[in-house]
Scaffold this motif. Structure first.
Motif, PDB file in Angstrom:
ATOM      1  N   MET A 244       5.019   3.011 -13.194  1.00  0.00           N
ATOM      2  CA  MET A 244       3.612   2.648 -13.432  1.00  0.00           C
ATOM      3  C   MET A 244       2.920   3.787 -14.175  1.00  0.00           C
ATOM      4  SD  MET A 244       0.473   2.115 -10.737  1.00  0.00           S
ATOM      5  CE  MET A 244       1.054   0.610 -10.000  1.00  0.00           C
TER       6      MET A 244
ATOM      7  N   HIS B  69      -0.769   5.136 -16.365  1.00  0.00           N
ATOM      8  CA  HIS B  69      -2.234   5.080 -16.234  1.00  0.00           C
ATOM      9  C   HIS B  69      -2.702   5.392 -14.809  1.00  0.00           C
ATOM     10  CE1 HIS B  69      -2.365   3.519 -20.297  1.00  0.00           C
ATOM     11  NE2 HIS B  69      -1.522   2.572 -19.953  1.00  0.00           N
TER      12      HIS B  69
ATOM     13  N   ALA C  27      -4.802  -8.680  -6.373  1.00  0.00           N
ATOM     14  CA  ALA C  27      -3.955  -8.447  -7.547  1.00  0.00           C
ATOM     15  C   ALA C  27      -2.485  -8.770  -7.280  1.00  0.00           C
ATOM     16  CB  ALA C  27      -4.080  -6.991  -7.995  1.00  0.00           C
TER      17      ALA C  27
ATOM     18  N   TYR D 233      -0.577 -11.481  -7.500  1.00  0.00           N
ATOM     19  CA  TYR D 233       0.130 -12.249  -8.527  1.00  0.00           C
ATOM     20  C   TYR D 233       0.269 -11.444  -9.818  1.00  0.00           C
ATOM     21  CZ  TYR D 233       1.099 -15.804 -12.039  1.00  0.00           C
ATOM     22  OH  TYR D 233       1.648 -16.510 -13.077  1.00  0.00           O
ATOM     23  N   THR D 234      -0.843 -10.860 -10.278  1.00  0.00           N
ATOM     24  CA  THR D 234      -0.788 -10.136 -11.546  1.00  0.00           C
ATOM     25  C   THR D 234       0.096  -8.893 -11.444  1.00  0.00           C
ATOM     26  OG1 THR D 234      -2.866  -9.042 -10.924  1.00  0.00           O
ATOM     27  CG2 THR D 234      -3.005 -10.961 -12.373  1.00  0.00           C
ATOM     28  N   TYR D 235       0.040  -8.202 -10.314  1.00  0.00           N
ATOM     29  CA  TYR D 235       0.866  -7.009 -10.104  1.00  0.00           C
ATOM     30  C   TYR D 235       2.354  -7.382 -10.180  1.00  0.00           C
ATOM     31  CZ  TYR D 235       1.961  -2.415  -8.064  1.00  0.00           C
ATOM     32  OH  TYR D 235       2.416  -1.142  -7.845  1.00  0.00           O
ATOM     33  N   GLU D 236       2.717  -8.473  -9.494  1.00  0.00           N
ATOM     34  CA  GLU D 236       4.122  -8.870  -9.479  1.00  0.00           C
ATOM     35  C   GLU D 236       4.572  -9.371 -10.847  1.00  0.00           C
ATOM     36  OE1 GLU D 236       6.284 -12.171  -6.920  1.00  0.00           O
ATOM     37  OE2 GLU D 236       5.968 -10.314  -5.778  1.00  0.00           O
ATOM     38  N   GLN D 237       3.673 -10.036 -11.575  1.00  0.00           N
ATOM     39  CA  GLN D 237       4.017 -10.484 -12.912  1.00  0.00           C
ATOM     40  C   GLN D 237       4.262  -9.303 -13.854  1.00  0.00           C
ATOM     41  OE1 GLN D 237       4.507 -13.850 -14.075  1.00  0.00           O
ATOM     42  NE2 GLN D 237       4.681 -13.907 -11.851  1.00  0.00           N
ATOM     43  N   LYS D 238       3.544  -8.225 -13.645  1.00  0.00           N
ATOM     44  CA  LYS D 238       3.700  -7.051 -14.514  1.00  0.00           C
ATOM     45  C   LYS D 238       4.940  -6.235 -14.157  1.00  0.00           C
ATOM     46  CE  LYS D 238       1.349  -2.993 -16.353  1.00  0.00           C
ATOM     47  NZ  LYS D 238       1.543  -3.401 -17.768  1.00  0.00           N
ATOM     48  N   TYR D 239       5.139  -5.956 -12.856  1.00  0.00           N
ATOM     49  CA  TYR D 239       6.181  -5.008 -12.456  1.00  0.00           C
ATOM     50  C   TYR D 239       7.427  -5.664 -11.861  1.00  0.00           C
ATOM     51  CZ  TYR D 239       2.452  -1.648 -13.179  1.00  0.00           C
ATOM     52  OH  TYR D 239       1.441  -0.907 -13.746  1.00  0.00           O
TER      53      TYR D 239
ATOM     54  N   ARG E 159       6.267  -5.786  -5.741  1.00  0.00           N
ATOM     55  CA  ARG E 159       4.961  -5.370  -5.213  1.00  0.00           C
ATOM     56  C   ARG E 159       5.093  -4.992  -3.752  1.00  0.00           C
ATOM     57  NH1 ARG E 159       2.181  -9.419  -2.143  1.00  0.00           N
ATOM     58  NH2 ARG E 159       3.276 -11.433  -2.223  1.00  0.00           N
TER      59      ARG E 159
ATOM     60  N   THR F 245      -2.579  -0.774  -5.161  1.00  0.00           N
ATOM     61  CA  THR F 245      -3.842  -1.395  -5.564  1.00  0.00           C
ATOM     62  C   THR F 245      -4.884  -1.384  -4.445  1.00  0.00           C
ATOM     63  OG1 THR F 245      -3.186  -3.634  -4.900  1.00  0.00           O
ATOM     64  CG2 THR F 245      -2.592  -2.929  -7.124  1.00  0.00           C
TER      65      THR F 245
END
Length: 368
Positions: free
Chosen positions: A1, A3, A113, A115-121, A124, A132
């Protein structure tokens, strides 16, 4: 990760997860020979820590800060001084209850977050949101305490000015009231009414949003840059990076859209030593540069998404289901966001001050 770092000359990097053994922060770019009072860092953390009233999460954390590097004992005074090297601080997690999340490990929490976290990485930490989680903001508060050392003479204060639909009365605004109620509210009468209101929200298994106002006084004219280094854009970025923040405004903010030019522009007059502004709809910033007036920032914070009210969602296998988020959660996360917003304001101002001094060789304005 990537940023995990914020800032330019004064910058900090946070690390750790909500249910890991510890969280922490590394502050880089802090000038040397600044006096460090560990008790003041701890005081700021104590303002943010959970479990201090029935209106916040009942997770019990000491949030005791440990400085691991970047300071040294002054032989003359016996106190701690910054050395100019990275300042590393650690805060242990002691009251995790990971089992509270076992029922939802395969479900996405609405408003979170997940769903979005898992879609990115592709992976989770379902235990409280992991990285998060708002637990991360304790690290920011520690960094903010260091940032305040860089900008002596600047006073940064925050207040909750709205809870749900209920706003404070500006006529009752008194900074001395902020530490006298559990809401960091500068209006004692409003705070008394919020207690009953939030009790009802909490008993219903629900949550509510809030608005936080942060004010920095003592910032001289000249900090910031006109294009991509705007003080206003850095502040907006800092505040939007805080968990649950959905909107930021400076000065008159969105209300400026309803004003005419003659109503909105702050008129100027000649003062004894420098010009002054008759009003402050600009919120202390013009063209991305501070103008010497108090810097006023407000942030809108959404309701806590983890609630006891059943909600429709889907599983990680894309199956319809319902979810009830058990555990210990803030009925109004905006309350504990007040010291966090103050800390982010301090970090931005410390960074902008160092950048201003580096470019101009001055601490403040040209002068008259």
């Amino acid at each position: 990760m990537s940023h995990n770092t914020f800032g330019h000359l004064f910058r900090f990097t946070t690390w750790g997860e909500s249910h890991g053994p510890a969280i922490g922060v590394i502050v880089d770019g802090c000038p040397p020979m600044l006096d460090v009072d560990v008790s003041e860092i701890q005081r700021q953390l104590d303002r943010r820590k959970p479990g201090q009233s029935r209106f916040t999460t009942q997770r019990r954390e000491d949030d005791e800060v440990k400085i691991l590097s970047g300071t040294f004992e002054d032989d003359r005074t016996g106190g701690l001084k910054t050395t100019g090297t990275p300042i590393s601080m650690l805060i242990e997690n002691k009251d995790q209850r990971s089992k509270d999340y076992s029922d939802i490990r395969d479900k996405y929490r609405p408003g979170h977050a997940d769903y979005t976290y898992e879609q990115k990485y592709g992976i989770r930490d379902y235990r409280g949101g992991g990285r998060t989680s708002a637990r991360e903001t304790a690290s920011r508060v520690a960094a903010g305490a260091i940032a305040r050392l860089v900008i002596p003479g600047v006073t940064i204060r925050g207040s909750l000015v709205q809870m749900g639909p209920h706003k404070i009365d500006p006529a009752n605004f008194d900074w001395s009231e902020v530490d006298r109620n559990p809401f960091f509210c500068a209006d004692a009468k409003a705070a008394a009414g919020w207690a009953d209101y939030l009790d009802g929200i909490r008993k219903d298994g629900n949550s509510v949003g809030a608005v936080v106002e942060v004010v920095a006084e003592g910032v001289p004219a000249g900090w910031g840059a006109p294009i991509y280094g705007k003080l206003s854009s850095d502040l907006a970025s800092a505040m939007m990076s805080i968990n649950a923040v959905k909107g930021v405004e400076i000065g008159a903010g969105f209300e400026a859209a309803a004003l005419t030019g003659s109503e909105n522009a702050d008129e100027m007059r000649a003062g004894n030593q420098a010009p002054y502004f008759k009003s402050n709809k600009a919120g202390g910033i013009l063209g991305g540069v501070s103008n010497g007036d108090p810097i006023v920032v407000r942030l809108a914070i959404k309701p806590t998404s983890s609630i006891l009210t059943p909600r429709e969602t889907v599983t990680t296998h894309n199956e319809n289901t319902e979810i009830v988020t058990k555990g210990r959660h803030d009925p109004c996360v905006g309350i504990r966001a007040v010291p966090v917003a103050e800390a982010m304001m301090a970090c931005v101002l410390a960074d902008q001050f160092l950048r201003h001094r580096g470019q101009t060789g001055r601490d403040g304005p040209v002068g008259y």
